[in-house]
Design a protein around this motif. Sequence first.
Motif, PDB file in Angstrom:
ATOM      1  N   ALA A  46       0.956  -1.215  -0.075  1.00 44.10           N
ATOM      2  CA  ALA A  46      -0.077  -0.001  -0.012  1.00 44.10           C
ATOM      3  C   ALA A  46       0.864   0.980   0.044  1.00 44.10           C
ATOM      4  O   ALA A  46       1.701   1.627   1.241  1.00 44.10           O
ATOM      5  CB  ALA A  46      -0.767  -0.230   0.999  1.00 44.10           C
ATOM      6  N   GLY A  47       1.021   1.879  -1.181  1.00 46.31           N
ATOM      7  CA  GLY A  47       1.604   3.226  -0.972  1.00 46.31           C
ATOM      8  C   GLY A  47       0.614   4.100  -1.720  1.00 46.31           C
ATOM      9  O   GLY A  47      -0.282   4.031  -2.201  1.00 46.31           O
ATOM     10  N   ILE A 106       4.794   5.410  12.387  1.00 45.28           N
ATOM     11  CA  ILE A 106       4.893   6.843  12.865  1.00 45.28           C
ATOM     12  C   ILE A 106       6.215   6.959  13.058  1.00 45.28           C
ATOM     13  O   ILE A 106       7.061   7.967  12.643  1.00 45.28           O
ATOM     14  CB  ILE A 106       4.078   7.532  13.804  1.00 45.28           C
ATOM     15  N   ALA A 107       6.960   6.165  13.846  1.00 42.89           N
ATOM     16  CA  ALA A 107       8.215   6.236  14.433  1.00 42.89           C
ATOM     17  C   ALA A 107       9.096   5.950  13.152  1.00 42.89           C
ATOM     18  O   ALA A 107      10.266   6.695  13.089  1.00 42.89           O
ATOM     19  CB  ALA A 107       8.533   5.089  15.709  1.00 42.89           C
ATOM     20  N   ALA A 108       8.751   5.026  12.325  1.00 45.36           N
ATOM     21  CA  ALA A 108       9.707   4.818  11.338  1.00 45.36           C
ATOM     22  C   ALA A 108       9.794   5.617  10.055  1.00 45.36           C
ATOM     23  O   ALA A 108      10.705   5.863   9.440  1.00 45.36           O
ATOM     24  CB  ALA A 108       9.395   3.359  10.830  1.00 45.36           C
ATOM     25  N   GLY A 109       8.713   6.595  10.183  1.00 48.06           N
ATOM     26  CA  GLY A 109       8.613   7.608   9.223  1.00 48.06           C
ATOM     27  C   GLY A 109       8.094   7.234   7.749  1.00 48.06           C
ATOM     28  O   GLY A 109       8.269   7.791   7.009  1.00 48.06           O
ATOM     29  N   SER A 110       7.732   5.866   7.834  1.00 52.26           N
ATOM     30  CA  SER A 110       7.014   5.533   6.554  1.00 52.26           C
ATOM     31  C   SER A 110       5.916   4.475   6.823  1.00 52.26           C
ATOM     32  O   SER A 110       6.219   3.596   7.791  1.00 52.26           O
ATOM     33  CB  SER A 110       8.150   4.715   5.609  1.00 52.26           C
ATOM     34  N   GLY A 111       5.229   4.236   5.854  1.00 51.62           N
ATOM     35  CA  GLY A 111       4.195   3.136   5.960  1.00 51.62           C
ATOM     36  C   GLY A 111       2.799   3.710   6.458  1.00 51.62           C
ATOM     37  O   GLY A 111       1.761   2.934   5.912  1.00 51.62           O
ATOM     38  N   THR A 130      -3.610  12.100 -10.968  1.00 54.42           N
ATOM     39  CA  THR A 130      -4.536  11.936  -9.750  1.00 54.42           C
ATOM     40  C   THR A 130      -3.935  11.573  -8.498  1.00 54.42           C
ATOM     41  O   THR A 130      -2.751  11.092  -8.677  1.00 54.42           O
ATOM     42  CB  THR A 130      -5.377  10.600  -9.981  1.00 54.42           C
ATOM     43  N   VAL A 131      -4.145  12.195  -7.548  1.00 51.34           N
ATOM     44  CA  VAL A 131      -3.605  11.804  -6.126  1.00 51.34           C
ATOM     45  C   VAL A 131      -4.363  10.662  -5.436  1.00 51.34           C
ATOM     46  O   VAL A 131      -5.548  10.846  -5.362  1.00 51.34           O
ATOM     47  CB  VAL A 131      -3.304  12.943  -5.351  1.00 51.34           C
ATOM     48  N   THR A 132      -3.603   9.811  -4.921  1.00 54.44           N
ATOM     49  CA  THR A 132      -4.338   8.693  -4.178  1.00 54.44           C
ATOM     50  C   THR A 132      -3.926   8.987  -2.628  1.00 54.44           C
ATOM     51  O   THR A 132      -2.583   8.867  -2.206  1.00 54.44           O
ATOM     52  CB  THR A 132      -3.823   7.306  -4.460  1.00 54.44           C
ATOM     53  N   LEU A 133      -4.754   9.174  -1.928  1.00 62.23           N
ATOM     54  CA  LEU A 133      -5.026   9.328  -0.511  1.00 62.23           C
ATOM     55  C   LEU A 133      -5.171   8.055   0.202  1.00 62.23           C
ATOM     56  O   LEU A 133      -6.281   7.692  -0.010  1.00 62.23           O
ATOM     57  CB  LEU A 133      -5.803  10.614   0.125  1.00 62.23           C
ATOM     58  N   THR A 134      -4.408   7.732   1.130  1.00 64.13           N
ATOM     59  CA  THR A 134      -4.553   6.432   1.880  1.00 64.13           C
ATOM     60  C   THR A 134      -5.204   6.728   3.506  1.00 64.13           C
ATOM     61  O   THR A 134      -4.308   7.657   3.967  1.00 64.13           O
ATOM     62  CB  THR A 134      -3.632   5.526   1.992  1.00 64.13           C
ATOM     63  N   VAL A 135      -6.087   6.069   3.530  1.00 62.96           N
ATOM     64  CA  VAL A 135      -6.832   6.507   5.155  1.00 62.96           C
ATOM     65  C   VAL A 135      -6.801   5.419   5.703  1.00 62.96           C
ATOM     66  O   VAL A 135      -7.516   4.422   5.406  1.00 62.96           O
ATOM     67  CB  VAL A 135      -8.162   7.031   4.902  1.00 62.96           C
ATOM     68  N   PRO A 165       0.169  12.520   8.870  1.00 62.69           N
ATOM     69  CA  PRO A 165       1.646  12.081   9.210  1.00 62.69           C
ATOM     70  C   PRO A 165       2.425  12.887   8.270  1.00 62.69           C
ATOM     71  O   PRO A 165       2.294  13.230   7.511  1.00 62.69           O
ATOM     72  CB  PRO A 165       1.736  10.589   9.021  1.00 62.69           C
ATOM     73  N   LYS A 166       3.510  13.577   9.290  1.00 64.65           N
ATOM     74  CA  LYS A 166       4.581  14.210   8.356  1.00 64.65           C
ATOM     75  C   LYS A 166       4.966  13.520   7.216  1.00 64.65           C
ATOM     76  O   LYS A 166       5.309  14.130   6.070  1.00 64.65           O
ATOM     77  CB  LYS A 166       5.728  14.719   9.196  1.00 64.65           C
ATOM     78  N   GLN A 167       5.016  12.480   7.213  1.00 65.71           N
ATOM     79  CA  GLN A 167       5.936  11.415   6.244  1.00 65.71           C
ATOM     80  C   GLN A 167       4.946  11.411   4.850  1.00 65.71           C
ATOM     81  O   GLN A 167       5.288  11.129   3.922  1.00 65.71           O
ATOM     82  CB  GLN A 167       5.817  10.065   6.602  1.00 65.71           C
ATOM     83  N   SER A 168       3.549  11.790   4.822  1.00 62.36           N
ATOM     84  CA  SER A 168       2.558  11.890   3.835  1.00 62.36           C
ATOM     85  C   SER A 168       3.187  12.850   2.611  1.00 62.36           C
ATOM     86  O   SER A 168       3.752  13.802   2.897  1.00 62.36           O
ATOM     87  CB  SER A 168       1.399  12.667   4.353  1.00 62.36           C
ATOM     88  N   ARG A 169       3.190  12.244   1.485  1.00 62.88           N
ATOM     89  CA  ARG A 169       3.655  12.865   0.382  1.00 62.88           C
ATOM     90  C   ARG A 169       2.617  14.048  -0.106  1.00 62.88           C
ATOM     91  O   ARG A 169       2.804  14.701  -1.113  1.00 62.88           O
ATOM     92  CB  ARG A 169       4.072  11.929  -0.759  1.00 62.88           C
TER      93      ARG A 169
END
Lengths: 433, 323
Positions: free
Chosen positions: A28-29, A85-90, A37-42, A319-323
């Motif tokens: 899931a990315g 959140i801690a790892a900064g990705s996922g 188009t932008v895909t937002l994961t919730v 999360p800050k990691q969101s692109r």
Amino acid sequence: MRRSHRRLVSGLASVAVMALGLSACGDAGSDAGSDGTVTLTVDTFSTFGYEELFKRYEADHPGIKIKHRNVVQLDEYLPRLEQWIAAGSGAGDVVAIEEGILTKFMASPDKFVNLLDHGAGSLKAGFLDWKWRQALSPDGKYLVGLGTDIGGLAMCYRTDLFEKAGLPTDRAEVGELWPTWDAYIDTGRKYAAEVKDSKFVDGSVNLFNTILAQTASQSAGYTFFDTSGKLVADSNPPVRSAWDTTLRIQQAGLSAGLKSFEPSWGSGFKQAKFATIACPSWMLGVIKENAGAEASGKWDVAAIPGGSGSRGGSFLAVPKQSRHAAEAAELAKYLTGVQSQIAAFKARNNLPSSPQALDDPAVTSFKNEYFNDAPVGQIYARGAKAIKPLYLGADTNPVQQRFEDALLALEQGRLAPDAAWEKALDDAEREAR
Amino acid sequence: MTVSIGSRAGARAVRPPGPPPPRRGARTVLARWDVKLSPYLFISPYFLLFFLFGLFPMGYTVWVALHDWELLGTREFVGLENFRLVLTDPQFWNAVRNTLGMFVIATVPQLLLALVLANALNQRMRARTLVRMGVLVPMVTSIAAVAIVFGQLFSRDFGMVNWVLGWFGVENLDWTARRWTSWLAISVMVDWRWTGYNALIYLAAMQSIPRDLYEAAAIDGASRARQFWSITLPMLRPTIIFTAIVSTIGGFQLFTEPLLFGNGDMAGGSLRQFQTVTMYMFENAFRRFDYGYASAVSWMIFMLILLGSLLNFVWLRRMGGTK
């Protein structure tokens, strides 16, 4: 002999290759597609009632696709979220944060986008003040999340089983049966005397958590941890009193001994193995999902013994990691807006955290068809604005799980009451270490 | 594969006797390198991958284990403190006890059953290949599916096992409540999955036993049972040692079955009745996010596996040696 052996081995190999192919897994990315188009994961847990809102949002925003990832059990969702959140990705672009873990995230707000930078400041009036402040840094400059729902309390019961036990079935009369938890136990005894093939209440876990949240929000304002973060499970009176009340219900033989959100709990709903369940507003959606269409109209909602309180409730954060932080913040603002909260309430009865939504006729006059047309809007929204917030320490969730374990062991007849209490305290200390 | 390539290269290098070898040109040097280095080059992918994903993480785990290393927060060097804590941690020893218990309950009947099954499959019968493949079917089912189905079979209120037990007057047994009941249920799951696999390994070994041994024994008047005990079993000894060691390693890493048996409860039951060491490691790493401690636990698991395999090896060798 040799030949057949080799054939056997080649057979094995082909089977192994098949197994490998089958176990391929998805990823899931969230990425901008080639067409822009932008895909937002919730990421959510349990039920948020957002399915319709996602569709509407996608229709109004042609460039946005929403991908919804849901984990049923909160216990499974939380560590996963924490790790992301801690790892900064996922993590998804918008994540649901349950109030129990919010405190932990508030300690490192920089892991999340400051929603004040995305114009959320003007929305302040759309939330109950305490709900707004829970996700705001003490200096008021950093907003981690926007409130979704709060957990007003009620008691759900099955009218068909109550009728069988010769108890009243009208929700007002049922509410009058149990002004206090003692009266609730007395009612349970009457029930148990008449009905043998089902129990009065689902299990200790849900009961204990609800009573604890209720009594704590009426008194101390915190549960296992005080507001300085110190573990006070052994000295905070609501913990012991919730434990004792749960124990008395167990000892009266009223509990079906089921653990919330386990498959057996779900089948307990289907098989009508218990007649009542303490139901914070978000529980209505859970009941409907588990009990299914066959039980439609059989459940009803009455007042909870012991007065108002709140259990649970969540926030949405980016999360800050969101692109795609800007787009994600817009989505979070939309999903927590007054109209969306009303829609989520209608879909899953998650009680709004917005005073405007709580006052809205669409909420106050809302009757839930599944729950025998109970005026759930009125039942839950009535006391909602008077609810006092509950402070939950950073390690509330693991500590709570150790209390649940001890109660289960008690219920399984594996521990004596005093030993179970000691064990819960010891294990809680270990978790808080 | 490496063997055939190596021997071909070797054949090229060894010159036939007769005319003296030519001067040492670039070609010869290359040829020498080819002989010396090529085999290493050919096997290097495995070792590179092993280093990257096996050896390096193992070494790094030692480093992490020497720290107070949390997901968020400080990383402080604490020496052997984590190991000291593990050795005195009742929850860890509880997990060791569970793991050993389930290992014994699951492995002993599993290997015995596999042996019997292999012996049966070694006889002449109709549709032999089909039956032989059939015992492998449990192996190819997804482990999660197995655990979920068995979890339902052993469910307290609506499980089939309890339904059957109900005929004999046993009412609603909660399989997760007691140590032995949970161990039993999990062992059944493990055996269902692995017995066929071990049976096939035994079968393959049985087929390599020379027929004339059996013929000679038959002429001497040995019964089938006698043949099994005096020929088959001793000849299978290396294979039995192999399966015992593989089962030991698998048994100490038991994770998915007990986890799903408890519906994803990493603590393995209300009183940690069926929490295995790997679950305990996982709980510390990904529930408590105490990576330092979890690394120490995983090294203890490694030591336990080493010890267990060694004991198995020595014991089975001894046993065979006296025969």
